[in-house]
Design a protein around this motif. Structure first.
Motif, mmCIF file in Angstrom:
data_model
loop_
_atom_site.group_PDB
_atom_site.id
_atom_site.type_symbol
_atom_site.label_atom_id
_atom_site.label_comp_id
_atom_site.label_asym_id
_atom_site.label_seq_id
_atom_site.Cartn_x
_atom_site.Cartn_y
_atom_site.Cartn_z
ATOM 1 N N SER A 71 2.993 -11.918 2.712
ATOM 2 C CA SER A 71 3.126 -10.477 2.928
ATOM 3 C C SER A 71 4.609 -10.104 2.982
ATOM 4 O O SER A 71 5.449 -10.875 3.424
ATOM 5 N N TYR A 93 3.436 -3.987 6.699
ATOM 6 C CA TYR A 93 3.423 -5.168 5.851
ATOM 7 C C TYR A 93 2.244 -5.139 4.887
ATOM 8 O O TYR A 93 1.172 -4.618 5.205
ATOM 9 N N SER A 94 2.474 -5.723 3.695
ATOM 10 C CA SER A 94 1.455 -5.760 2.639
ATOM 11 C C SER A 94 0.426 -6.853 2.939
ATOM 12 O O SER A 94 0.454 -7.487 3.989
ATOM 13 N N GLU A 95 -0.435 -7.103 1.967
ATOM 14 C CA GLU A 95 -1.464 -8.153 2.043
ATOM 15 C C GLU A 95 -2.364 -7.970 3.261
ATOM 16 O O GLU A 95 -2.721 -8.936 3.928
ATOM 17 N N GLN A 100 -1.825 -6.970 6.131
ATOM 18 C CA GLN A 100 -1.257 -7.263 7.445
ATOM 19 C C GLN A 100 -1.105 -5.975 8.258
ATOM 20 O O GLN A 100 -1.127 -6.009 9.475
#
Length: 136
Positions: A70, A96-98, A100
């Protein structure tokens, strides 16, 4: 005109401490004109995490790589402690990406010398981390 001892004492104290406070505040403002960068390495759930950050005017930003690859950005707010200018606690919030999502962080940075920054913090996505940076 009669001046009481209390009034005289207060006048002397104010005349001594007011210029000192002005000089300290001026020095801190000048010192913060140049950003103070750092790098951070940490870990969470057996994964190594990284970030880079910078601070100016008691505000900071951090770009980090967390768990599950992430990537995210955090906004930080540093707190000036009276009489302890070498110690700066901070709190932060980021995204945050993914999957998260929203991240929270907090920690403390220390200035053991004029040009060195060391710190330790906890980040909800990147885990416990150590920081190393410098001041120009």
């Amino acid at each position: 005109m009669i001046i009481s001892f209390s009034t005289l004492k207060n006048t002397i104290l104010y005349s001594i401490f007011t210029p000192l406070l002005v000089m300290l505040a001026r020095g801190q403002a000048t010192a913060q004109l140049v950003p103070q960068p750092w790098v951070s390495v940490g870990g969470r759930d057996g994964e190594t995490t990284f970030s880079v950050g910078a601070r100016a005017f008691n505000l900071g930003a951090e770009l980090g790589r967390g768990t599950d690859d992430s990537i995210g950005v955090d906004a930080l707010a540093f707190i000036n402690l009276p009489l302890l200018s070498q110690i700066s606690p901070y709190v932060g919030i980021g995204f945050y990406s993914e999957d998260q999502g929203v991240a929270f962080s907090g920690g403390v940075q220390l200035n053991p010398t004029n040009n060195l920054i060391v710190g330790v913090g906890y980040h909800s996505v990147r885990g416990l981390n150590g920081q190393l940076g410098f001041k120009f």
